[in-house]
Design a protein around this motif. Sequence first.
Motif, PDB file in Angstrom:
ATOM      1  N   ILE A  17       0.834  -1.205   0.000  1.00 30.76           N
ATOM      2  CA  ILE A  17       0.000   0.000   0.000  1.00 30.76           C
ATOM      3  C   ILE A  17       0.869   1.255   0.000  1.00 30.76           C
ATOM      4  CG2 ILE A  17      -1.628   1.348   1.386  1.00 30.76           C
ATOM      5  CD1 ILE A  17      -2.794  -1.371   2.330  1.00 30.76           C
ATOM      6  N   ALA A  18       1.908   1.259   0.838  1.00 28.96           N
ATOM      7  CA  ALA A  18       2.799   2.431   0.922  1.00 28.96           C
ATOM      8  C   ALA A  18       3.512   2.665  -0.404  1.00 28.96           C
ATOM      9  CB  ALA A  18       3.811   2.226   2.042  1.00 28.96           C
ATOM     10  N   ASP A  19       3.972   1.596  -1.045  1.00 28.56           N
ATOM     11  CA  ASP A  19       4.677   1.732  -2.320  1.00 28.56           C
ATOM     12  C   ASP A  19       3.742   2.232  -3.417  1.00 28.56           C
ATOM     13  OD1 ASP A  19       6.962   0.878  -1.100  1.00 28.56           O
ATOM     14  OD2 ASP A  19       6.977  -1.132  -1.988  1.00 28.56           O
ATOM     15  N   ALA A  60     -12.831   8.375   7.389  1.00 26.70           N
ATOM     16  CA  ALA A  60     -12.000   9.474   7.882  1.00 26.70           C
ATOM     17  C   ALA A  60     -11.340  10.270   6.760  1.00 26.70           C
ATOM     18  CB  ALA A  60     -10.925   8.919   8.817  1.00 26.70           C
ATOM     19  N   SER A  61     -11.341   9.729   5.555  1.00 24.01           N
ATOM     20  CA  SER A  61     -10.592  10.362   4.461  1.00 24.01           C
ATOM     21  C   SER A  61     -11.238  11.634   3.943  1.00 24.01           C
ATOM     22  CB  SER A  61     -10.429   9.378   3.305  1.00 24.01           C
ATOM     23  OG  SER A  61     -11.672   9.177   2.629  1.00 24.01           O
ATOM     24  N   GLU A  79      -4.508   6.662   0.919  1.00 23.63           N
ATOM     25  CA  GLU A  79      -3.269   7.142   1.536  1.00 23.63           C
ATOM     26  C   GLU A  79      -2.665   8.295   0.747  1.00 23.63           C
ATOM     27  OE1 GLU A  79       0.940   5.089   2.778  1.00 23.63           O
ATOM     28  OE2 GLU A  79      -0.929   4.161   3.438  1.00 23.63           O
ATOM     29  N   ALA A  80      -2.851   8.264  -0.562  1.00 21.43           N
ATOM     30  CA  ALA A  80      -2.328   9.341  -1.407  1.00 21.43           C
ATOM     31  C   ALA A  80      -3.272  10.537  -1.454  1.00 21.43           C
ATOM     32  CB  ALA A  80      -2.079   8.811  -2.818  1.00 21.43           C
ATOM     33  N   GLY A  81      -4.439  10.436  -0.800  1.00 20.84           N
ATOM     34  CA  GLY A  81      -5.394  11.545  -0.781  1.00 20.84           C
ATOM     35  C   GLY A  81      -6.116  11.738  -2.084  1.00 20.84           C
ATOM     36  N   CYS A  82      -6.402  10.649  -2.786  1.00 23.14           N
ATOM     37  CA  CYS A  82      -6.991  10.746  -4.120  1.00 23.14           C
ATOM     38  C   CYS A  82      -8.423  10.212  -4.177  1.00 23.14           C
ATOM     39  CB  CYS A  82      -6.154   9.964  -5.133  1.00 23.14           C
ATOM     40  SG  CYS A  82      -4.487  10.599  -5.347  1.00 23.14           S
TER      41      CYS A  82
END
Length: 450
Positions: free
Chosen positions: A137-139, A210-211, A185-188
């Motif tokens: 997910i982070a990558d 929460a996003s 996570e990338a705010g998209c």
Amino acid sequence: MTLPVTAPASPSASASLSAPVVPPRVGVWLIGARGSVAVTAVAGCAAVTAGLRLPTGLVTESAEFAGADLPPLSTLVFGGHDTLDCPLPKRAEALAAAGVLPPGLPAAVDAELGAAEREIRPGGPAPGDTRGPRRLIADFAADITDFTRRLGLRRTVVVNVASTEPTATGDVLPPSSLYAAAALEAGCPYVNFTPSTGLHHPALAERLAASGLPYAGRDGKTGQTLLRSVLGPMFRQRALTVRAWSGTNLLGGGDGAALADPAAAAAKNAGKERVLADTLGTTPEGEVHIDDVPALGDWKTAWDHIAFDGFLGTRMILQTIWQGCDSALAAPLVLDLARLTSRAHEAGVSGPLSELGFYFKDPVGDAPSSLADQYTDLLAFATRLGKVAGEHGEQGTGESGGGGEGEAGDRQAGHDGRDECVDRDRPDGSVGSPEPGGSRPVGDRAGEPR
């Protein structure tokens, strides 16, 4: 006669008068970026932008959406994830050879295809991949964030167009949910054009809530179900009793291969059946069968057999045959959804975009199932987006503003080849849809990439 002397304009003033207004660019990050649908969308966007083809099938290019302040097609920049490594130009050539793209189009938009190809990153998890879910997910999120920042994009919308995966069970996140989590996570903003799990996984519910991000899905409505969403209400409104509704789908390409898996086919059929139950008010007898016919490639045939009763119990039959090119049917919808979702994010809308149910078999939120009702909701949403622009003094935010730099041109395209590449839209997993509810405005544009 002495002419009045006019002081020369300052360099900064003359520059501001002569410098063209550069529209802000919007990223479209495709999960399954080398699949047939993705390639057709990228190549088609470039072709329409260049005036090589008419915008047939693009609902957002119709007059009803002129005031919605959507980002112009020319401002869309493409990238994505995929587990295949066949270059977009080669994929496009193969699609043209199969009749999906017009002859000569891949060569005409080769620069745009190449630009999009340079923005595709390896997906996963691939065989032998030792990364755990958190690392994946982070990558993935880092890839999306880098794309947005490096190219100076106003925002990026993540769209899942990968092959259908079986319905998720247990706590393990399927690939589609890994990509969906990366989008958060990338705010998209996120769009799930497949029936795969994606954001619908319970493990993502808290993070999604929460996003503050808008999201849409799921499972694009392009053929058989599109027709069902029109015919179902017709039978009900005319008080005709449907006794049985059976169907068969014959298709090839990556979709056919993926749906040869009974579990994946079951996930796909769930949306088709739900449309009938919702529009008819009851579930008729009958099933939908999906058969993989590799020779059909990107073309599909959908047959429906409807048994119904008329006045005094007179028994009658309606049969329909739908023959079409799935990629050509889906690609304009992907572009529509990217533009609408981007604009919703810009306007401060968050949560499930039930107003986009027009595009999906199994829409998120509280959306009607009748195509006519869904279209009414869509037009109202477009009007609402336009009013938000006026209230905030946004004069053509989709048309003007600060752009970004980067090697990608104003137009980009991608393609799909079969030649020496396996023709599978099996790139990377899929995406699912979220919890019911209604879209809601928020104070600021939560989740906008910084």
